[in-house]
Design an enzyme around this catalytic site. Sequence first.
Site, PDB file in Angstrom:
ATOM      1  N   ARG A  50      -7.890  -4.792  -9.050  1.00 56.56           N
ATOM      2  CA  ARG A  50      -7.915  -4.142  -7.821  1.00 56.56           C
ATOM      3  C   ARG A  50      -9.176  -3.086  -7.730  1.00 56.56           C
ATOM      4  NH1 ARG A  50      -2.954  -1.742  -4.625  1.00 56.56           N
ATOM      5  NH2 ARG A  50      -3.049  -0.197  -6.113  1.00 56.56           N
ATOM      6  N   LYS A 149      -9.301   0.962  -2.114  1.00 58.10           N
ATOM      7  CA  LYS A 149      -8.423   2.199  -2.409  1.00 58.10           C
ATOM      8  C   LYS A 149      -9.726   3.257  -2.881  1.00 58.10           C
ATOM      9  CE  LYS A 149      -4.533   3.218  -4.952  1.00 58.10           C
ATOM     10  NZ  LYS A 149      -3.664   3.879  -3.824  1.00 58.10           N
ATOM     11  N   GLU A 182       0.723  -0.450   7.757  1.00 56.79           N
ATOM     12  CA  GLU A 182       1.477  -0.095   6.571  1.00 56.79           C
ATOM     13  C   GLU A 182       1.832   1.376   6.829  1.00 56.79           C
ATOM     14  OE1 GLU A 182      -0.994  -0.016   3.126  1.00 56.79           O
ATOM     15  OE2 GLU A 182      -2.580   0.692   4.073  1.00 56.79           O
TER      16      GLU A 182
HETATM   17  N1  PMP Z   1      -0.745   1.601   1.004  1.00 60.15           N
HETATM   18  C1  PMP Z   1      -1.558   2.606   0.965  1.00 60.15           C
HETATM   19  C2  PMP Z   1      -2.196   3.248   1.867  1.00 60.15           C
HETATM   20  C3  PMP Z   1      -1.590   3.254  -0.656  1.00 60.15           C
HETATM   21  O1  PMP Z   1      -2.450   4.145  -0.897  1.00 60.15           O
HETATM   22  C4  PMP Z   1      -0.721   2.721  -1.530  1.00 60.15           C
HETATM   23  C5  PMP Z   1      -0.777   3.339  -2.840  1.00 60.15           C
HETATM   24  N2  PMP Z   1      -0.052   4.638  -2.873  1.00 60.15           N
HETATM   25  C6  PMP Z   1       0.100   1.612  -1.168  1.00 60.15           C
HETATM   26  C7  PMP Z   1       0.035   1.214   0.081  1.00 60.15           C
HETATM   27  C8  PMP Z   1       0.890   0.704  -2.112  1.00 60.15           C
HETATM   28  O2  PMP Z   1       0.404   0.294  -3.143  1.00 60.15           O
HETATM   29  P1  PMP Z   1       0.568  -0.114  -4.790  1.00 60.15           P
HETATM   30  O3  PMP Z   1       2.000  -0.605  -4.797  1.00 60.15           O
HETATM   31  O4  PMP Z   1      -0.406  -0.862  -5.415  1.00 60.15           O
HETATM   32  O5  PMP Z   1       0.764   1.228  -5.332  1.00 60.15           O
END
Ligand code: PMP
Length: 290
Positions: A50, A149, A182
């Site tokens: 990622r 990200k 989200e």
């Molecule tokens: N959404 C956002 C905006 C995030 O920053 C994150 C990670 N902190 C997530 C979802 C969750 O992603 P992951 O499970 O890959 O940590």
Amino acid sequence: MKIYLNGKMVDEQNAVVSVFDHGLLYGDGVFEGIRAYNGRVFKLVEHVARLYYSAKAIALTIPMTQEEMIKAVVETCKVNNLRDCYIRLVVTRGIGTLGLSPKKCGTPQVIIIAAGIQLYPEEYYTKGMSIVTVPTTRNHHNAVNPAIKSLNYLNNILAKIEANTAGVEEAIMLNSQGYVAECTGDNIFLIKGKQLITPPLSAGALYGITRGSVIEVAKEGGFEVVEPNVTRYDVYNADECFVTGSAAELVPVTKVDGREIGAGVPGEGFKKLLDLFRKLTRSTGTPIFE
Ligand code: PMP
């Protein structure tokens, strides 16, 4: 604590970057948040993949291969003798000039920190947490794509400030069409009967690794996973709600915008998925000490 900085393990106090680094000046860079459980880095290959996808999307060439990055993450845990930790992997555009141009930046800086993190108070995990919907919408795909990200988290920070102003720690962000995308730093799930519901990634969510892991174990828990467009009405009328993230792990949500969700306590579906998720975190991953 030893920090990985551009190929070297340096002491914490010497782990510094230039004030001309565009990661600092413009939030120009990408990052990952990863966890290690019981001597194994959870979903390390997926996190590194990622990171490289995020980098590709912002036209940043990371100066090492994914295999080298995986080794560097493992090595950072090892030199700090950590079996259970939170790992922050950061790649900045590098040292540039006072001006936006990424062309004037030198080599991207690679930073790996292995430490601890506690996002929420312990009682949120046992009693559930309250969240609200906030006015700041998730970025449109044609702006900073929410799948990236990136080090520019201001959009989510604005939403987090709105959550804090409302007296809570996490918030639902809608997309520009008004559908649930989200949360500020977590993906969101609903349970309705035997269905496990989560917004589609096209609704403006990060491609969450924890989200993927929950979907991976859901079948074993007897759930049918569906990814429809979700509205606040769906959230209010769900049997259960929870959020997921590498740092947060799985957190039950018992109140949204003042409405109790289901019975207002962490539900059986959540507990089952948490159990399956924990089993996955403790039985898989890239070993640190072998
Ligand atoms: N959404 C956002 C905006 C995030 O920053 C994150 C990670 N902190 C997530 C979802 C969750 O992603 P992951 O499970 O890959 O940590």
